[in-house]
Design a protein around this motif. Structure first.
Motif, short mmCIF file in Angstrom:
data_model
loop_
_atom_site.label_atom_id
_atom_site.label_comp_id
_atom_site.label_asym_id
_atom_site.label_seq_id
_atom_site.Cartn_x
_atom_site.Cartn_y
_atom_site.Cartn_z
N ASN A 1 0.84 -1.21 0.00
CA ASN A 1 0.00 0.00 0.00
C ASN A 1 0.87 1.26 0.00
OD1 ASN A 1 -2.26 -1.64 0.19
ND2 ASN A 1 -2.66 -1.20 2.34
N GLN B 1 2.82 1.75 -3.29
CA GLN B 1 1.92 2.16 -4.37
C GLN B 1 1.43 3.59 -4.17
OE1 GLN B 1 0.26 -2.31 -5.45
NE2 GLN B 1 -0.98 -1.00 -4.16
N TYR C 1 -2.75 -8.55 -5.10
CA TYR C 1 -2.43 -7.17 -5.48
C TYR C 1 -2.09 -7.01 -6.96
CZ TYR C 1 -2.58 -4.80 -0.98
OH TYR C 1 -3.01 -4.20 0.18
N HIS D 1 -3.56 -4.13 -9.13
CA HIS D 1 -3.15 -2.73 -8.98
C HIS D 1 -2.07 -2.32 -9.98
CE1 HIS D 1 -5.55 -2.05 -5.44
NE2 HIS D 1 -4.97 -3.04 -4.78
N VAL E 1 -3.89 5.58 -8.83
CA VAL E 1 -4.27 5.56 -7.41
C VAL E 1 -5.58 6.32 -7.21
CG1 VAL E 1 -3.58 6.14 -5.06
CG2 VAL E 1 -1.85 5.43 -6.73
N SER F 1 -7.26 1.42 -6.65
CA SER F 1 -6.76 1.93 -7.92
C SER F 1 -7.77 1.64 -9.02
CB SER F 1 -5.41 1.28 -8.27
OG SER F 1 -5.57 -0.11 -8.52
N THR G 1 -9.98 -1.68 -8.39
CA THR G 1 -9.44 -2.72 -7.50
C THR G 1 -9.29 -2.12 -6.11
OG1 THR G 1 -8.24 -3.74 -9.34
CG2 THR G 1 -7.55 -4.35 -7.12
N THR H 1 -9.16 -8.50 -1.41
CA THR H 1 -9.18 -7.67 -2.61
C THR H 1 -10.50 -7.88 -3.35
OG1 THR H 1 -6.79 -7.55 -2.92
CG2 THR H 1 -8.14 -7.23 -4.86
N GLN I 1 -12.80 -6.47 -6.81
CA GLN I 1 -12.72 -5.76 -8.09
C GLN I 1 -14.13 -5.47 -8.59
OE1 GLN I 1 -9.90 -8.18 -10.53
NE2 GLN I 1 -8.65 -6.33 -10.48
#
Length: 504
Positions: free
Chosen positions: A351, A354, A395, A398, A403, A418, A425, A498, A500
């Protein structure tokens, strides 16, 4: 608790290379880990352990750093090429490894490994016991397309086409085992290596083909890391400025002061302390961003337009991850098991990296196999996926995204989001050791849930081993498949999740 996602409020692009890996001749990372030998009974591809290759091919790490680490400063690349039976045998004292080094995994084997898993190579050159000429020859061997003697040597070793290595680290941790240099000493040495590095251009006006990475500070030393970056950049500004693309920061989430806290046996207080300390990486990166910006602002304007002025230096984090106390005495060296505590700090670290994608261009977790914060462990003929492997898989969505800043202070929940090609995501980590957390996500547009996966364990000290390789595995998270502007999710205790969504 509610989190709002505004898909039109974005910044930056998440470089996939923030999900990079690091391998080194340390403990059983390479020998007995990645490399088992061409004649091994363990299933292999030209000596590379098939289980490791297949797991990493599925992950598709964008970049792999090699041969170190500390080992890089004792490594002479010619020891690792040519007929395997004729390669010299040396002794590896690197970080407590204390094993014979047969040099069966060398440059060509590393390049084959990268090609098989879909990664770009990052070579770290030997600054301590090597020479400028040795660096030049190594890069000529790897990259020269024209039929020079070194290009012909590569061809004789079975590789006609150049490897086109782009990423080159000039030294490793030169403030410590890489030479105990001062910033000023390193700046002088760096100038020589950076200037001598082959360009592989065929025209004066070709773009630069190598990405030069300087040894950055020890991120775990609050005062020293400030002095290092400040004084190194000041030294570069003192005369004509050499080419430099990035500074390589190393930061470990140290857990070495609590004797009874082990990777698989810890209290709730130990849990909270290690998870909280992972956030220091955010402060270190912010600090280094400021130091680099100030250093660049102080670069003098050259007298001639023909001279180069430094105006952009990326930050890379070449080594990061949890380091627990028992790893120091482990055999093989720095072997460390992985639980949900490590998985959560890995998610937190990703995190942070990113979030800083505007300044951090690349990062490599330490290390991929059998060492410290590993994604994979090996045992005999088995390849075991650790919970960290699942975090990196969670991840992947991403990579290459923009972001989406999340303005949230939800207790015990770590968030990151992101957007890429209309797919949002969202990664949510629940750091509460015993309590699930319910959240409502709201969107500025109608969205449809397309995937929902979570990683958690029955007990936070659970881990995967040869007898129980799937104790801690990501799995689908039950959610309503709805199309709306609101989605409610319940995060299991001590979990990484996660989701999506596709914008309608």
């Amino acid at each position: 608790m509610q989190i709002h996602l505004n898909s039109k409020n974005t910044y930056g692009t998440i470089n996939p290379k923030l999900h990079g890996q690091f391998i080194e001749f340390l403990g059983s990372c390479i020998d007995d880990g990645i490399w088992v030998g061409r004649d091994s009974a363990i299933p292999n591809i030209h000596g590379l352990r098939r289980g490791v290759v297949e797991a990493l091919k599925a992950l598709a790490p964008p970049v792999v750093r090699w041969p170190g680490g500390c080992y890089a400063d004792t490594y002479h690349w010619r020891d690792g090429i040519g007929a395997p039976a004729k390669r010299p045998v040396t002794f590896n004292e690197n970080f407590g490894t204390y094993e014979l080094d047969q040099h069966q995994f060398g440059t060509d084997e590393f390049m084959d490994f990268c090609a098989l898993i879909g990664a770009e190579p990052w070579l770290n050159v030997n600054l301590l016991s090597g020479s400028v000429q040795e660096m030049k020859d190594w890069l000529e061997y790897c990259n020269r397309a024209q039929p020079t003697s070194l290009a012909k040597l590569r061809q004789a070793n079975g590789h006609a086409d150049p490897y086109n290595v782009k990423y080159v680290g000039i030294g490793n941790e030169v403030w410590g085992g890489g030479g105990f240099m001062t910033p000023q000493q390193y700046a002088m040495t760096y100038r020589k290596y950076a200037t001598a590095m082959p360009t592989f251009k065929t025209s004066l006006f070709d773009q630069e083909k190598t990405y030069k990475i300087a040894s950055g500070p020890d991120g775990n030393k609050p005062q020293e890391r400030v002095r290092w970056t400040r004084d190194f950049l000041t030294a570069l500004a003192s005369s004509r400025q050499p080419a430099i693309d990035a500074i390589d920061l190393h930061f470990y989430n140290w857990n070495i002061d609590h004797e009874n806290d082990t990777p698989t046996d810890f209290t709730s207080d130990d849990w909270a302390r290690v998870i909280q300390s992972a956030h220091e990486l955010d402060d270190v990166i912010s600090e280094q961003e400021g130091l680099i910006a100030k250093g660049l602002a102080n670069m003098p304007i050259p007298e001639s337009t023909m001279d180069h002025r430094l105006d952009q230096i990326d930050l890379v984090v070449g080594e990061w991850g949890n380091w627990h106390r028992p790893a120091f005495t482990a055999r093989p060296a720095l072997y460390q098991q992985v639980t949900m505590r490590d998985a959560l700090t890995t998610a937190i670290s990703l995190n942070i990296l990113q979030k800083h994608c505007d300044s951090v261009a690349m990062a490599c977790v330490a290390q991929t196999v059998n060492v410290l914060n590993s994604l994979l462990l090996t045992d005999g003929d088995q390849t075991i996926l650790t919970p960290n492997y699942d975090v990196f898989m969670l991840y992947k969505g991403h990579r290459g995204g923009h972001v989406l800043p999340l303005d949230t202070k939800t207790p015990a929940v770590e968030t990151f989001a992101s957007i890429k090609d209309g797919i949002i995501t969202v990664s949510l980590s629940n750091t509460a050791i015993n309590a699930p957390k319910s959240l409502t996500l709201t969107f500025d547009d109608t969205v449809h849930l397309i995937t929902a996966e979570t990683l958690n364990a029955a007990h936070v000290t659970d881990y995967n081993d040869a007898a129980h390789p799937n104790t801690v595995r990501r799995h689908p998270l039950a959610m309503k498949q709805t199309t709306s502007q609101r989605q409610t999710v319940t995060l299991p205790a001590a979990s990484v999740t996660t989701l999506q969504f596709k914008r309608s």
